[in-house]
Design a protein around this motif. Structure first.
Motif, PDB file in Angstrom:
ATOM      1  N   LYS A   1     -20.701  -8.895   2.649  1.00 22.65           N
ATOM      2  CA  LYS A   1     -21.439  -7.899   3.431  1.00 22.65           C
ATOM      3  C   LYS A   1     -22.597  -8.512   4.209  1.00 22.65           C
ATOM      4  N   LYS A   2     -23.274  -9.487   3.645  1.00 20.79           N
ATOM      5  CA  LYS A   2     -24.415 -10.108   4.335  1.00 20.79           C
ATOM      6  C   LYS A   2     -23.963 -11.025   5.463  1.00 20.79           C
ATOM      7  N   VAL A   3     -22.744 -11.510   5.402  1.00 18.50           N
ATOM      8  CA  VAL A   3     -22.218 -12.425   6.420  1.00 18.50           C
ATOM      9  C   VAL A   3     -21.554 -11.651   7.561  1.00 18.50           C
ATOM     10  N   LEU A   4     -20.862 -10.566   7.211  1.00 13.78           N
ATOM     11  CA  LEU A   4     -20.175  -9.740   8.207  1.00 13.78           C
ATOM     12  C   LEU A   4     -21.060  -8.535   8.518  1.00 13.78           C
ATOM     13  N   PHE A   5     -21.849  -8.663   9.553  1.00 17.39           N
ATOM     14  CA  PHE A   5     -22.893  -7.679   9.840  1.00 17.39           C
ATOM     15  C   PHE A   5     -22.376  -6.288  10.151  1.00 17.39           C
ATOM     16  N   ALA A   6     -21.193  -6.163  10.683  1.00 15.84           N
ATOM     17  CA  ALA A   6     -20.645  -4.856  11.028  1.00 15.84           C
ATOM     18  C   ALA A   6     -19.699  -4.324   9.955  1.00 15.84           C
ATOM     19  N   TRP A   7     -19.869  -4.792   8.729  1.00 17.04           N
ATOM     20  CA  TRP A   7     -18.981  -4.375   7.632  1.00 17.04           C
ATOM     21  C   TRP A   7     -18.998  -2.856   7.482  1.00 17.04           C
ATOM     22  N   GLU A   8     -17.857  -2.249   7.649  1.00 13.97           N
ATOM     23  CA  GLU A   8     -17.641  -0.805   7.470  1.00 13.97           C
ATOM     24  C   GLU A   8     -18.539   0.063   8.339  1.00 13.97           C
ATOM     25  N   ARG A   9     -18.758  -0.323   9.549  1.00 15.89           N
ATOM     26  CA  ARG A   9     -19.550   0.531  10.457  1.00 15.89           C
ATOM     27  C   ARG A   9     -18.691   1.116  11.513  1.00 15.89           C
TER      28      ARG A   9
END
Length: 85
Positions: free
Chosen positions: A77-85
């Motif tokens: 989650k901290k690496v993939l900034f658009a996680w589940e947005r």
């Protein structure tokens, strides 16, 4: 295309890892990859689709259940900034 219960479907798994030659399908209703016991119509249809794809094409589809998904989400989650947005 695959046929399930007389209906024609296309199917595209969620992820593919070239180095392992595996496709991954994320299923939130499954408690874990080994425990997909939801009996809703969507899950029943998805199980049939995945089974048909495995049989017809011989591709390797791995189910990622909720338990594994939570672990992956926490890790990335901290690496993939658009996680589940």
């Amino acid at each position: 295309n695959i046929i399930v219960d007389g209906e024609n479907y296309t199917y595209c798994p969620d992820l593919y890892f070239l180095d392992k030659d595996y496709y991954y399908e994320i299923k939130g209703h499954a408690k874990s990859s080994n425990n997909w016991d939801c009996s809703c119509k969507t899950c029943e249809k998805n199980r049939k689709k995945i089974k048909a794809v495995r049989q017809k094409s011989g591709i390797k589809v791995i189910i990622i259940g909720y338990k594994e998904y939570k672990r992956i989400r926490k890790r990335f989650k901290k690496v993939l900034f658009a996680w589940e947005r």
